[in-house]
Write a protein that holds these residues in place. Structure first.
Motif, PDB file in Angstrom:
ATOM      1  N   VAL A 605       5.136 -19.918 -48.164  1.00 19.24           N
ATOM      2  CA  VAL A 605       5.663 -18.644 -47.557  1.00 19.24           C
ATOM      3  C   VAL A 605       5.103 -18.563 -46.358  1.00 19.24           C
ATOM      4  O   VAL A 605       3.317 -18.256 -45.753  1.00 19.24           O
ATOM      5  N   GLU A 606       6.052 -18.693 -45.121  1.00 16.21           N
ATOM      6  CA  GLU A 606       5.972 -18.545 -43.987  1.00 16.21           C
ATOM      7  C   GLU A 606       6.519 -16.931 -43.226  1.00 16.21           C
ATOM      8  O   GLU A 606       7.527 -16.416 -44.264  1.00 16.21           O
ATOM      9  N   VAL A 607       5.764 -16.121 -42.216  1.00 15.34           N
ATOM     10  CA  VAL A 607       6.219 -14.880 -41.853  1.00 15.34           C
ATOM     11  C   VAL A 607       7.962 -14.981 -41.461  1.00 15.34           C
ATOM     12  O   VAL A 607       7.754 -16.382 -40.686  1.00 15.34           O
ATOM     13  N   GLY A 608       9.185 -14.709 -41.771  1.00 16.96           N
ATOM     14  CA  GLY A 608      10.032 -14.759 -41.433  1.00 16.96           C
ATOM     15  C   GLY A 608      10.503 -15.799 -42.130  1.00 16.96           C
ATOM     16  O   GLY A 608      11.800 -15.984 -41.962  1.00 16.96           O
ATOM     17  N   ASP A 609      10.313 -16.048 -43.205  1.00 14.13           N
ATOM     18  CA  ASP A 609      10.934 -17.454 -44.269  1.00 14.13           C
ATOM     19  C   ASP A 609      11.839 -16.560 -44.772  1.00 14.13           C
ATOM     20  O   ASP A 609      11.368 -15.445 -45.294  1.00 14.13           O
ATOM     21  N   GLU A 610      12.662 -17.008 -45.376  1.00 14.38           N
ATOM     22  CA  GLU A 610      13.992 -16.298 -46.240  1.00 14.38           C
ATOM     23  C   GLU A 610      13.971 -16.815 -47.267  1.00 14.38           C
ATOM     24  O   GLU A 610      13.413 -17.737 -48.030  1.00 14.38           O
ATOM     25  N   MET A 611      14.263 -15.898 -48.283  1.00 13.19           N
ATOM     26  CA  MET A 611      14.702 -15.827 -49.730  1.00 13.19           C
ATOM     27  C   MET A 611      15.262 -16.694 -50.563  1.00 13.19           C
ATOM     28  O   MET A 611      16.526 -16.816 -49.919  1.00 13.19           O
ATOM     29  N   PRO A 612      14.584 -18.521 -51.264  1.00 12.03           N
ATOM     30  CA  PRO A 612      14.995 -18.919 -51.690  1.00 12.03           C
ATOM     31  C   PRO A 612      16.267 -18.553 -53.178  1.00 12.03           C
ATOM     32  O   PRO A 612      16.148 -17.242 -53.557  1.00 12.03           O
ATOM     33  N   TYR A 613      17.303 -19.009 -53.113  1.00 10.58           N
ATOM     34  CA  TYR A 613      18.467 -19.176 -54.539  1.00 10.58           C
ATOM     35  C   TYR A 613      19.167 -17.284 -53.793  1.00 10.58           C
ATOM     36  O   TYR A 613      19.966 -16.877 -54.753  1.00 10.58           O
ATOM     37  N   VAL A 614      19.203 -16.927 -52.173  1.00 18.04           N
ATOM     38  CA  VAL A 614      20.632 -16.346 -52.207  1.00 18.04           C
ATOM     39  C   VAL A 614      21.288 -16.776 -51.121  1.00 18.04           C
ATOM     40  O   VAL A 614      20.628 -16.643 -49.216  1.00 18.04           O
ATOM     41  N   PRO A 615      21.989 -17.016 -50.971  1.00 14.40           N
ATOM     42  CA  PRO A 615      22.700 -16.880 -50.234  1.00 14.40           C
ATOM     43  C   PRO A 615      23.854 -16.464 -48.456  1.00 14.40           C
ATOM     44  O   PRO A 615      23.783 -15.453 -49.325  1.00 14.40           O
ATOM     45  N   GLU A 616      23.475 -16.910 -47.969  1.00 18.11           N
ATOM     46  CA  GLU A 616      23.564 -15.700 -46.819  1.00 18.11           C
ATOM     47  C   GLU A 616      25.394 -15.635 -46.595  1.00 18.11           C
ATOM     48  O   GLU A 616      25.663 -14.130 -46.487  1.00 18.11           O
ATOM     49  N   HIS A 617      25.896 -16.368 -47.345  1.00 16.81           N
ATOM     50  CA  HIS A 617      27.857 -15.496 -46.862  1.00 16.81           C
ATOM     51  C   HIS A 617      27.777 -16.053 -48.956  1.00 16.81           C
ATOM     52  O   HIS A 617      27.840 -17.207 -49.301  1.00 16.81           O
ATOM     53  N   GLN A 618      28.447 -15.237 -48.894  1.00 14.00           N
ATOM     54  CA  GLN A 618      29.645 -15.201 -50.431  1.00 14.00           C
ATOM     55  C   GLN A 618      30.992 -14.402 -49.929  1.00 14.00           C
ATOM     56  O   GLN A 618      31.044 -13.361 -49.674  1.00 14.00           O
ATOM     57  N   LEU A 619      32.230 -15.214 -50.402  1.00 12.66           N
ATOM     58  CA  LEU A 619      32.966 -14.909 -50.422  1.00 12.66           C
ATOM     59  C   LEU A 619      34.504 -15.767 -51.743  1.00 12.66           C
ATOM     60  O   LEU A 619      34.502 -16.199 -51.816  1.00 12.66           O
ATOM     61  N   GLN A 620      34.554 -13.924 -52.155  1.00 12.43           N
ATOM     62  CA  GLN A 620      35.925 -14.334 -52.949  1.00 12.43           C
ATOM     63  C   GLN A 620      37.076 -13.850 -52.791  1.00 12.43           C
ATOM     64  O   GLN A 620      37.476 -12.830 -52.557  1.00 12.43           O
ATOM     65  N   LEU A 621      38.709 -14.920 -52.300  1.00 11.97           N
ATOM     66  CA  LEU A 621      39.937 -14.379 -52.030  1.00 11.97           C
ATOM     67  C   LEU A 621      41.025 -14.807 -53.535  1.00 11.97           C
ATOM     68  O   LEU A 621      40.400 -15.875 -54.662  1.00 11.97           O
ATOM     69  N   THR A 622      41.710 -13.629 -54.270  1.00 12.28           N
ATOM     70  CA  THR A 622      41.954 -13.831 -55.737  1.00 12.28           C
ATOM     71  C   THR A 622      44.255 -13.437 -54.695  1.00 12.28           C
ATOM     72  O   THR A 622      43.929 -12.192 -53.895  1.00 12.28           O
ATOM     73  N   ALA A 623      44.756 -13.954 -55.573  1.00 12.00           N
ATOM     74  CA  ALA A 623      46.249 -14.240 -55.100  1.00 12.00           C
ATOM     75  C   ALA A 623      46.581 -14.374 -56.549  1.00 12.00           C
ATOM     76  O   ALA A 623      46.606 -15.188 -57.440  1.00 12.00           O
ATOM     77  N   GLY A 624      48.026 -12.768 -56.684  1.00 10.36           N
ATOM     78  CA  GLY A 624      48.673 -13.530 -57.911  1.00 10.36           C
ATOM     79  C   GLY A 624      49.632 -13.421 -57.512  1.00 10.36           C
ATOM     80  O   GLY A 624      49.719 -12.402 -56.767  1.00 10.36           O
ATOM     81  N   VAL A 625      50.537 -13.384 -58.634  1.00 12.55           N
ATOM     82  CA  VAL A 625      52.265 -12.419 -58.788  1.00 12.55           C
ATOM     83  C   VAL A 625      52.114 -12.317 -60.192  1.00 12.55           C
ATOM     84  O   VAL A 625      51.963 -13.343 -61.155  1.00 12.55           O
TER      85      VAL A 625
END
Length: 714
Positions: A605-625
């Motif tokens: 680990v170096e200063v400024g490194d990102e944490m493993p297994y944490v996605p920067e973006h997560q998105l969920q979309l739902t649609a129904g009828v």
């Protein structure tokens, strides 16, 4: 520890059970459901801090038996897959790593449910989501009432409540890879005595095939639950309820840590190496819980619980470090030298018990709540290694049986006192939530090493004692009938495990601010958060590829920071006589290590490194009828690229989990008031994707699978 459990528990049960008998006969039209925290989605609107309630209607929409697919509906939550069916989910919140749920507090019906939440926070066990009635998730200032881990967040699973009227239901399903589910429950009774019995069974042959022997890698799991409740007769000065809950679960699953090389993943992502053919997880759990509730006056409520849990598991598995050797052997088994395979019996027994009580006093518009808990837990590792020969026919034959206790051979235990006081102060449109939590934790490791399987000698000892004080302060302000502004600050805490050499607790300061909106048609929430760690814990496990002599140790990673955004929105417009529900969930997470060190878990680990297994973006979309008797729903989940080792910038191919979209589909048709049929399709576009590399090789996500279900309500 065990010798103290039964006398104390028996005495406490007798005292609690006597309350109903001693009560004067009196009147009540309701009792507090003490197993829930929020109770319903409406209670969240004025909650200080981020909170989510997933109720029965949402759970039934896709009829998931995989908790991963349920929790992606909550912003700020990350779930890392393992075997594709949710048997062993890895859950993190707000930048805290998603590894075996070690960074969050997990409860069922308000009770700590991890096998040893203090002594062994990285243990494998998770309640079966398919039998749950609701799921509650909260982060931020409201976590002060629950512990021991308060930085990431708290997850409470709500089991089925006893119905007010006699009722029963049967739910059957069959699908891809011989997936089978049989779920039934029946409950009811009189006004004073009622009960519920529930059985949940599911199994599948699995979607992977073991090379050479063509065996499928599947699982079977059973859950049984019994509840009995008594409550006061009409006309009493003090209304009371006493509820007893028994839970039993077992699992037999042919799962492995032995993933695939990149080349073999590209060639056939659903293969398993022949060296993993003996891998098997065998578990059994018994749980007992006694709840008592009393309404002492119109303004004072008191509830208590006693609980005792036992969990045993033996994951008999090949080391994940043999990936390259196993891959080479399977490419040319006839021409290769017979391969020697060590299969470790990761045998462990857990016990946990405790007693907790809390009271709530209403003071006009204000309220004061305080609670106390005493808890003990223990993990007993008594393990060995068997040696097999893998021959040209790709069959493994035992050549040397190990002696139990000649591998990991130790007991880790913890005793903990905790308490909190929380005030809800209402001044017109302003609500102030202030509280403080205290934890006193003593942990002990007794290690006999590999040379004393009889435990006749004196063990090596490691003892830790920790005290933590966690203040929290939150605000909500109502802007008319539709808008709520919120903000809060709290101190996060996690006690050190017995494997922490320096006995340093995890500490952080956590900040959040945001808005909520609800006009009946559209509901939305946007929250920004920062978690600033003075010291971050990392728990060394075989899953993360730690050296054998390091497994169970806990690292102190020092300073670490997470900042991000959580967005959720739901809309239910009506058009042409139909309802068209749609929703969005989005999480932005930016992580940064703030000091350099060499980690067994996350790499150099170096200063400024990102944490493993944490996605920067997560998105969920739902649609129904939705029509009068039917509905159709589509859900899409996006996850950005994930790194598997600490770093920054571009991700090396061998450390990359590529971004992906996975879509699920469900449809329901209600034949009449009692019968319903359903079709669900997970991963409807049949996306092939890497689920994890955490074991040293690639584990593949579940391919497209379709399930047909039928439900009959009595």
């Amino acid at each position: 520890m065990r010798h103290t459990v039964f006398p104390l528990a028996a005495a406490a049960i007798a005292v609690l059970a006597s309350f109903n008998a001693l009560a004067e006969q009196a009147d009540s039209d309701r009792g507090l459901e003490i197993i829930t925290i929020f109770g319903d989605a409406d209670a969240i609107k004025t909650t200080a801090g981020s909170a989510s309630f997933i109720g029965p209607e949402t759970l039934e929409k896709f009829d998931y038996t995989d908790v991963m697919r349920v929790l992606t509906q909550v912003p700020g939550v990350y779930v890392s897959e393992e075997e594709g069916y949710g048997l062993r989910p890895n859950i993190g919140m707000r930048g805290a790593p998603a590894s075996r749920n070690e960074k969050i507090t997990v409860m069922e019906d308000g009770i700590l449910v991890a096998p040893a939440p203090y002594a062994s926070p990285a243990a494998y066990y998770f309640p079966t989501i398919g039998r749950m009635e609701a799921v509650e998730v909260f982060k931020g200032t409201s976590a002060v009432r629950y512990g021991p881990r308060t930085t990431g967040g708290v997850l409470n699973m709500v089991s089925r409540r006893i119905p007010k009227e006699n009722a029963a239901s049967v739910n059957l399903a069959y699908g891809s890879d011989d997936y089978l589910k049989a779920h039934g429950w029946a409950g009811g009774g009189s006004e004073q005595l009622s009960g519920l019995v529930e059985w949940f069974h599911y199994q599948a042959d699995g979607f992977k095939t073991v090379n050479g022997i063509n065996d499928e890698a599947g699982f079977k799991k059973d859950d049984v639950m019994l509840k009995l409740k008594s409550q006061s007769l009409p006309g009493a000065a003090i209304y009371q309820e006493t509820e007893f809950k028994f839970h039993y679960a077992n699992e037999d699953s042919d799962e492995t840590y032995l993933g695939l090389t990149d080349a073999d993943y590209r060639a056939d992502p659903y293969q398993r190496y022949s060296a993993s053919q003996k891998d098997n997880m065998d578990t059994e759990r018994y749980g007992y819980q006694l709840n008592h509730y009393a309404r002492l006056s119109d303004s004072l409520e008191w509830n208590s619980a006693i609980y005792y849990n036992e969990f045993s598991r033996n994951w008999y598995k090949t080391s994940g470090g043999l990936v390259d050797e196993a891959a080479a052997f399977d490419k040319d088994p006839a021409g290769s030298t017979p391969m020697e395979v060590a299969v470790k019996a990761n045998n462990r027994d857990y016990t946990a018990w405790g007693i907790q009580t809390q009271a709530r006093q209403q003071l006009g518009d204000h309220a004061l709540t305080f609670g106390v808990r005493y808890h003990e837990d223990e993990m007993d590792r008594f393990q060995w290694v068997d040696t097999y020969e893998l021959g040209a026919d790709q069959r493994m034959r035992l050549i040397e049986a190990g002696i139990p206790g000649t591998d990991s051979n130790r007991i880790e235990s913890a005793d903990a006192w905790s308490g909190f006081i929380a005030a809800e102060l209402v001044f017109g449109a302003l609500q102030v939530d202030a509280g403080v939590r205290y934890e006193h934790v003593e942990t002990l490791r007794e290690d006999w090493g590999k040379e004393d399987p009889s435990r006749s000698g004196d063990p090596a000892l490691r003892e830790n004692t920790t005290d933590g004080v966690m203040p929290a302060l939150g605000f909500t302000y109502l802007l008319g009938d539709e808008w709520v502004v919120l903000a809060g600050v709290q101190k996060g805490f996690a006690p050190p495990s017995p494997g922490n050499n320096e006995a340093e607790e995890e500490e952080s300061w956590n900040y959040e601010a945001g808005v909520r909106f609800d006009n009946g048609l559209l509901s939305a929430e946007l929250i920004g958060f920062i978690s600033d760690y003075d010291n971050l814990h990392g728990n060394c496990t075989a899953a993360q590829g730690c050296d054998e002599d390091k497994i169970g140790d806990q690292e102190n990673a020092g300073e670490f920071e997470v900042q991000g955004l959580e967005l959720s929105a739901d809309l239910r417009p009506e058009l042409a006589g139909l309802i068209w529900p749609m929703g969005v969930r989005y999480t932005l997470s930016q992580t940064e290590f703030q000091n350099a060190y060499v980690s067994e878990i996350w790499g150099d680990v170096e200063v400024g490194d990102e944490m493993p297994y944490v996605p920067e973006h997560q998105l969920q979309l739902t649609a129904g009828v939705e029509g009068d008797h039917w509905d159709l729903n589509l859900l899409g989940r996006y996850q950005s690229d994930i790194r598997t080792q600490a770093g920054v910038g571009s991700i090396p191919t061998g450390e990359l989990i590529p971004s992906r979209w996975v879509m699920d589909l469900s449809a329901h048709y209600r034949i009449d008031d009692r019968q319903k049929i359903s079709i669900t399709v997970d991963n409807v576009l049949d996306e092939t994707y890497i689920a994890t590399r955490v074991h040293g090789g690639i584990q593949t996500g579940k391919p497209r699978s379709a399930i047909l279900g039928y439900q009959f309500d009595f």
